[in-house]
Design an enzyme around this catalytic site. Structure first.
Site, PDB file in Angstrom:
ATOM      1  N   ILE A  86     -24.339 -34.022   0.375  1.00  0.00           N
ATOM      2  CA  ILE A  86     -23.879 -34.114   2.052  1.00  0.00           C
ATOM      3  C   ILE A  86     -24.692 -35.111   2.537  1.00  0.00           C
ATOM      4  O   ILE A  86     -25.962 -34.928   2.898  1.00  0.00           O
ATOM      5  CB  ILE A  86     -23.620 -32.869   2.777  1.00  0.00           C
ATOM      6  CG1 ILE A  86     -23.383 -31.495   2.067  1.00  0.00           C
ATOM      7  CG2 ILE A  86     -22.867 -33.009   3.911  1.00  0.00           C
ATOM      8  CD1 ILE A  86     -23.416 -30.285   2.398  1.00  0.00           C
ATOM      9  N   CYS A  87     -24.091 -36.075   3.077  1.00  0.00           N
ATOM     10  CA  CYS A  87     -24.644 -37.084   4.212  1.00  0.00           C
ATOM     11  C   CYS A  87     -23.593 -37.249   5.181  1.00  0.00           C
ATOM     12  O   CYS A  87     -22.816 -36.547   5.168  1.00  0.00           O
ATOM     13  CB  CYS A  87     -25.102 -38.426   3.439  1.00  0.00           C
ATOM     14  SG  CYS A  87     -23.944 -39.444   2.909  1.00  0.00           S
ATOM     15  N   GLY A  88     -23.881 -37.956   6.172  1.00  0.00           N
ATOM     16  CA  GLY A  88     -23.060 -38.285   7.302  1.00  0.00           C
ATOM     17  C   GLY A  88     -21.677 -38.387   6.749  1.00  0.00           C
ATOM     18  O   GLY A  88     -20.609 -37.746   7.494  1.00  0.00           O
ATOM     19  N   GLY A 134     -20.854 -34.910   6.212  1.00  0.00           N
ATOM     20  CA  GLY A 134     -21.253 -33.909   7.340  1.00  0.00           C
ATOM     21  C   GLY A 134     -20.784 -34.322   8.723  1.00  0.00           C
ATOM     22  O   GLY A 134     -20.555 -33.319   9.612  1.00  0.00           O
TER      23      GLY A 134
END
Length: 147
Positions: free
Chosen positions: A65-67, A109
């Site tokens: 998960i990243c932005g 995220g």
């Protein structure tokens, strides 16, 4: 099933939520970080170790998960043996496993709600690769590119 999970600052809160969800669902979870919120961290520092562990079969599936989920997907796919995809819908979460043997689910995220993320994760983890000849043929072509 042993699940690896990783996130940078953009996915940190969703990772915490999904980690609890996975444990409550009976999965063994290996957390590759981030372990604290640091707005200056970089997604490759967490996603690459997860992807390497997945390729080395230390975990059976992974969640990164990243932005937006895009960076996590890009860097994870640089590791041979990893088949990562940014998932934003239920159909792709299960179809990616059934047809493409997806082994690393990427989420944004900042764009994926908690309940939707749980649905996608359930679909991803509860689905098996069909192993049909046409899918095996396609994956062999992908495997040749990795060499």
């Amino acid at each position: 099933m042993k699940i690896g999970i990783a996130a940078d600052h953009g996915g940190y809160e969703l990772k915490k939520t999904l980690h609890s969800f996975l444990v409550a669902s009976g999965y063994e979870v290996v957390d590759f970080g981030a372990y604290e919120l640091n707005t200056q961290d970089d997604y490759p520092d967490f996603v690459v170790p997860l992807a390497q562990a997945l390729a080395e079969k230390q975990v059976e599936r992974g969640i990164a998960i990243c932005g937006s989920g895009v960076g996590a997907s890009v860097v994870a796919n640089k590791v041979s043996g990893v088949r990562a995809a940014l998932i934003n819908d239920y159909f792709s979460a299960h179809q990616g496993v059934e047809d493409d043997n997806l082994n690393l689910l990427c989420l944004g995220g900042r764009i994926t709600g908690y309940m939707a993320a749980e649905e996608y994760v359930q679909a991803f983890l509860n689905t098996k690769f069909t192993g049909l000849e046409r899918h095996m043929r396609r994956l062999q072509k992908v495997h040749l590119l990795e060499k």
